[in-house]
Design a protein around this motif. Structure first.
Motif, PDB file in Angstrom:
ATOM      1  N   TRP A 125       0.844  -1.205   0.000  1.00 35.73           N
ATOM      2  CA  TRP A 125       0.000   0.000   0.000  1.00 35.73           C
ATOM      3  C   TRP A 125       0.874   1.248   0.000  1.00 35.73           C
ATOM      4  CZ3 TRP A 125      -0.477   4.115   3.360  1.00 35.73           C
ATOM      5  CH2 TRP A 125      -1.544   4.990   3.115  1.00 35.73           C
ATOM      6  N   ASP A 126       1.942   1.255   0.813  1.00 35.71           N
ATOM      7  CA  ASP A 126       2.864   2.399   0.847  1.00 35.71           C
ATOM      8  C   ASP A 126       3.396   2.697  -0.551  1.00 35.71           C
ATOM      9  OD1 ASP A 126       2.739   2.723   3.671  1.00 35.71           O
ATOM     10  OD2 ASP A 126       4.523   1.476   3.993  1.00 35.71           O
ATOM     11  N   LEU A 127       3.855   1.655  -1.231  1.00 37.00           N
ATOM     12  CA  LEU A 127       4.441   1.815  -2.562  1.00 37.00           C
ATOM     13  C   LEU A 127       3.393   2.311  -3.552  1.00 37.00           C
ATOM     14  CD1 LEU A 127       7.038   1.405  -4.247  1.00 37.00           C
ATOM     15  CD2 LEU A 127       6.194  -0.891  -4.775  1.00 37.00           C
ATOM     16  N   ALA A 128       2.219   1.709  -3.526  1.00 35.43           N
ATOM     17  CA  ALA A 128       1.148   2.124  -4.439  1.00 35.43           C
ATOM     18  C   ALA A 128       0.748   3.570  -4.186  1.00 35.43           C
ATOM     19  CB  ALA A 128      -0.055   1.197  -4.279  1.00 35.43           C
ATOM     20  N   THR A 129       0.599   3.930  -2.938  1.00 36.75           N
ATOM     21  CA  THR A 129       0.185   5.291  -2.594  1.00 36.75           C
ATOM     22  C   THR A 129       1.235   6.308  -3.020  1.00 36.75           C
ATOM     23  OG1 THR A 129      -1.150   4.462  -0.768  1.00 36.75           O
ATOM     24  CG2 THR A 129      -0.486   6.775  -0.653  1.00 36.75           C
ATOM     25  N   ALA A 130       2.493   6.010  -2.764  1.00 35.83           N
ATOM     26  CA  ALA A 130       3.577   6.929  -3.126  1.00 35.83           C
ATOM     27  C   ALA A 130       3.652   7.162  -4.623  1.00 35.83           C
ATOM     28  CB  ALA A 130       4.906   6.391  -2.615  1.00 35.83           C
ATOM     29  N   THR A 131       3.276   6.167  -5.395  1.00 32.92           N
ATOM     30  CA  THR A 131       3.406   6.265  -6.854  1.00 32.92           C
ATOM     31  C   THR A 131       2.066   6.508  -7.553  1.00 32.92           C
ATOM     32  OG1 THR A 131       3.335   3.843  -7.008  1.00 32.92           O
ATOM     33  CG2 THR A 131       5.522   4.894  -6.911  1.00 32.92           C
ATOM     34  N   GLY A 132       1.048   6.872  -6.778  1.00 32.39           N
ATOM     35  CA  GLY A 132      -0.236   7.254  -7.350  1.00 32.39           C
ATOM     36  C   GLY A 132      -1.066   6.116  -7.910  1.00 32.39           C
ATOM     37  N   GLN A 133      -0.869   4.912  -7.384  1.00 28.63           N
ATOM     38  CA  GLN A 133      -1.622   3.752  -7.869  1.00 28.63           C
ATOM     39  C   GLN A 133      -2.734   3.394  -6.880  1.00 28.63           C
ATOM     40  OE1 GLN A 133       0.979   0.398  -9.347  1.00 28.63           O
ATOM     41  NE2 GLN A 133       2.506   1.592  -8.215  1.00 28.63           N
ATOM     42  N   PRO A 134      -3.874   2.968  -7.393  1.00 28.41           N
ATOM     43  CA  PRO A 134      -4.894   2.458  -6.473  1.00 28.41           C
ATOM     44  C   PRO A 134      -4.414   1.133  -5.887  1.00 28.41           C
ATOM     45  CG  PRO A 134      -5.583   2.129  -8.750  1.00 28.41           C
ATOM     46  CD  PRO A 134      -4.296   2.912  -8.793  1.00 28.41           C
ATOM     47  N   PHE A 135      -4.860   0.840  -4.676  1.00 25.16           N
ATOM     48  CA  PHE A 135      -4.433  -0.393  -4.017  1.00 25.16           C
ATOM     49  C   PHE A 135      -5.637  -1.064  -3.386  1.00 25.16           C
ATOM     50  CE2 PHE A 135      -2.960  -2.973  -0.481  1.00 25.16           C
ATOM     51  CZ  PHE A 135      -1.856  -3.620  -1.016  1.00 25.16           C
ATOM     52  N   THR A 136      -5.760  -2.343  -3.643  1.00 23.96           N
ATOM     53  CA  THR A 136      -6.752  -3.161  -2.958  1.00 23.96           C
ATOM     54  C   THR A 136      -6.049  -4.436  -2.514  1.00 23.96           C
ATOM     55  OG1 THR A 136      -7.457  -4.263  -4.994  1.00 23.96           O
ATOM     56  CG2 THR A 136      -8.700  -2.303  -4.335  1.00 23.96           C
ATOM     57  N   ALA A 137      -6.621  -5.055  -1.520  1.00 21.84           N
ATOM     58  CA  ALA A 137      -6.126  -6.352  -1.054  1.00 21.84           C
ATOM     59  C   ALA A 137      -7.339  -7.177  -0.652  1.00 21.84           C
ATOM     60  CB  ALA A 137      -5.176  -6.174   0.128  1.00 21.84           C
ATOM     61  N   ASP A 138      -7.231  -8.462  -0.843  1.00 24.64           N
ATOM     62  CA  ASP A 138      -8.332  -9.356  -0.500  1.00 24.64           C
ATOM     63  C   ASP A 138      -8.614  -9.304   0.995  1.00 24.64           C
ATOM     64  OD1 ASP A 138      -8.568 -10.178  -3.164  1.00 24.64           O
ATOM     65  OD2 ASP A 138      -7.086 -11.772  -2.886  1.00 24.64           O
ATOM     66  N   ASP A 139      -9.889  -9.455   1.348  1.00 18.57           N
ATOM     67  CA  ASP A 139     -10.313  -9.349   2.747  1.00 18.57           C
ATOM     68  C   ASP A 139      -9.570 -10.322   3.659  1.00 18.57           C
ATOM     69  OD1 ASP A 139     -12.079  -7.338   2.064  1.00 18.57           O
ATOM     70  OD2 ASP A 139     -13.847  -8.631   2.059  1.00 18.57           O
ATOM     71  N   ASP A 140      -9.356 -11.564   3.210  1.00 17.87           N
ATOM     72  CA  ASP A 140      -8.676 -12.528   4.071  1.00 17.87           C
ATOM     73  C   ASP A 140      -7.204 -12.164   4.265  1.00 17.87           C
ATOM     74  OD1 ASP A 140      -8.195 -13.259   1.367  1.00 17.87           O
ATOM     75  OD2 ASP A 140      -7.995 -15.373   1.857  1.00 17.87           O
ATOM     76  N   VAL A 141      -6.591 -11.566   3.258  1.00 16.21           N
ATOM     77  CA  VAL A 141      -5.205 -11.098   3.366  1.00 16.21           C
ATOM     78  C   VAL A 141      -5.138  -9.970   4.394  1.00 16.21           C
ATOM     79  CG1 VAL A 141      -3.329  -9.937   2.117  1.00 16.21           C
ATOM     80  CG2 VAL A 141      -4.576 -11.827   1.029  1.00 16.21           C
ATOM     81  N   VAL A 142      -6.068  -9.032   4.285  1.00 18.13           N
ATOM     82  CA  VAL A 142      -6.109  -7.905   5.229  1.00 18.13           C
ATOM     83  C   VAL A 142      -6.378  -8.407   6.646  1.00 18.13           C
ATOM     84  CG1 VAL A 142      -7.358  -5.794   5.851  1.00 18.13           C
ATOM     85  CG2 VAL A 142      -6.755  -6.227   3.461  1.00 18.13           C
ATOM     86  N   ALA A 143      -7.255  -9.390   6.787  1.00 17.77           N
ATOM     87  CA  ALA A 143      -7.559  -9.933   8.119  1.00 17.77           C
ATOM     88  C   ALA A 143      -6.321 -10.552   8.753  1.00 17.77           C
ATOM     89  CB  ALA A 143      -8.697 -10.951   8.032  1.00 17.77           C
ATOM     90  N   THR A 144      -5.559 -11.315   7.990  1.00 21.52           N
ATOM     91  CA  THR A 144      -4.327 -11.916   8.513  1.00 21.52           C
ATOM     92  C   THR A 144      -3.323 -10.827   8.868  1.00 21.52           C
ATOM     93  OG1 THR A 144      -4.642 -14.007   7.376  1.00 21.52           O
ATOM     94  CG2 THR A 144      -2.368 -13.416   7.925  1.00 21.52           C
ATOM     95  N   ALA A 145      -3.162  -9.851   7.992  1.00 19.05           N
ATOM     96  CA  ALA A 145      -2.227  -8.749   8.253  1.00 19.05           C
ATOM     97  C   ALA A 145      -2.629  -7.984   9.508  1.00 19.05           C
ATOM     98  CB  ALA A 145      -2.166  -7.822   7.039  1.00 19.05           C
ATOM     99  N   THR A 146      -3.919  -7.784   9.702  1.00 19.60           N
ATOM    100  CA  THR A 146      -4.410  -7.059  10.878  1.00 19.60           C
ATOM    101  C   THR A 146      -4.172  -7.865  12.146  1.00 19.60           C
ATOM    102  OG1 THR A 146      -6.054  -5.931   9.517  1.00 19.60           O
ATOM    103  CG2 THR A 146      -6.432  -5.935  11.898  1.00 19.60           C
TER     104      THR A 146
END
Length: 187
Positions: A125-146
């Motif tokens: 997300w940091d990389l995408a945001t810095a370079t002006g790209q939209p970013f999404t991640a699958d819900d289960d990926v986000v849940a594990t990361a959280t």
């Protein structure tokens, strides 16, 4: 459970790779990122380190002294073979057994895999945001990361890797809540 996390890790790694293409990064090395200590180049080198370190952790091998720490090629060249190696290493059932060394710390192997999911998602997300790209991640990926971020927040924040927690909006998405937990504010 390990097969599920291995799949999440593969998707997080491929998502990072999709945001590290030449068309997105060329000429943007010095742009600031939401990760205060890193510009795009230094963040890319940090991600290089995560890809390498996690691959060795999955293989239960010590990180060699000569493991790459600096990008000698642009991310769009350096990352694909590392992502392939990482995904293949964590796809092996043995990767999820016992303890493994991730950087200088030893963790249960499943936790090291989950840390990788978090690192690739948040810094993707940091990389995408810095370079002006939209970013999404699958819900289960986000849940594990959280889950992982919540377990390591105190020590990670004290060490400076996470900023102070940001208040998430009441209607924040799971990704926005993860980012808030790690000291980032989704725009």
């Amino acid at each position: 459970m390990s097969a599920e996390i291995a799949d999440q890790l593969a998707r997080a790694a491929r998502n990072l790779q999709a945001h590290a293409q030449q068309s997105a990064l060329a000429g943007k090395r010095e742009l600031p990122t939401p990760c205060a200590d890193f510009d795009v180049h230094r963040l890319s080198e940090h991600l290089l380190g995560i890809l390498v370190m996690s691959g060795y952790a999955a293989e239960k091998e010590p990180l060699p002294a000569d493991a790459p720490k600096a990008l000698t090629e642009p991310p769009w060249v350096a990352f694909p073979p590392l992502v392939d190696r990482l995904v293949a290493a964590w796809a092996e059932p043995r990767a999820w057994e016992g303890q493994t060394t991730f950087g200088t710390d030893t963790f249960p192997a499943p936790f090291a895999g989950m840390i990788t999911v978090m690192e690739l998602t948040v810094h993707g997300w940091d990389l995408a945001t810095a370079t002006g790209q939209p970013f999404t991640a699958d819900d289960d990926v986000v849940a594990t990361a959280t889950t992982v971020a919540g377990q390591i927040t105190e020590g990670t924040r004290a060490g400076g890797a996470f900023g102070p927690e940001v208040e998430a909006a009441p209607d924040a998405t799971p990704l926005e809540r993860l980012l808030a937990l790690t000291g980032r504010k989704a725009a």
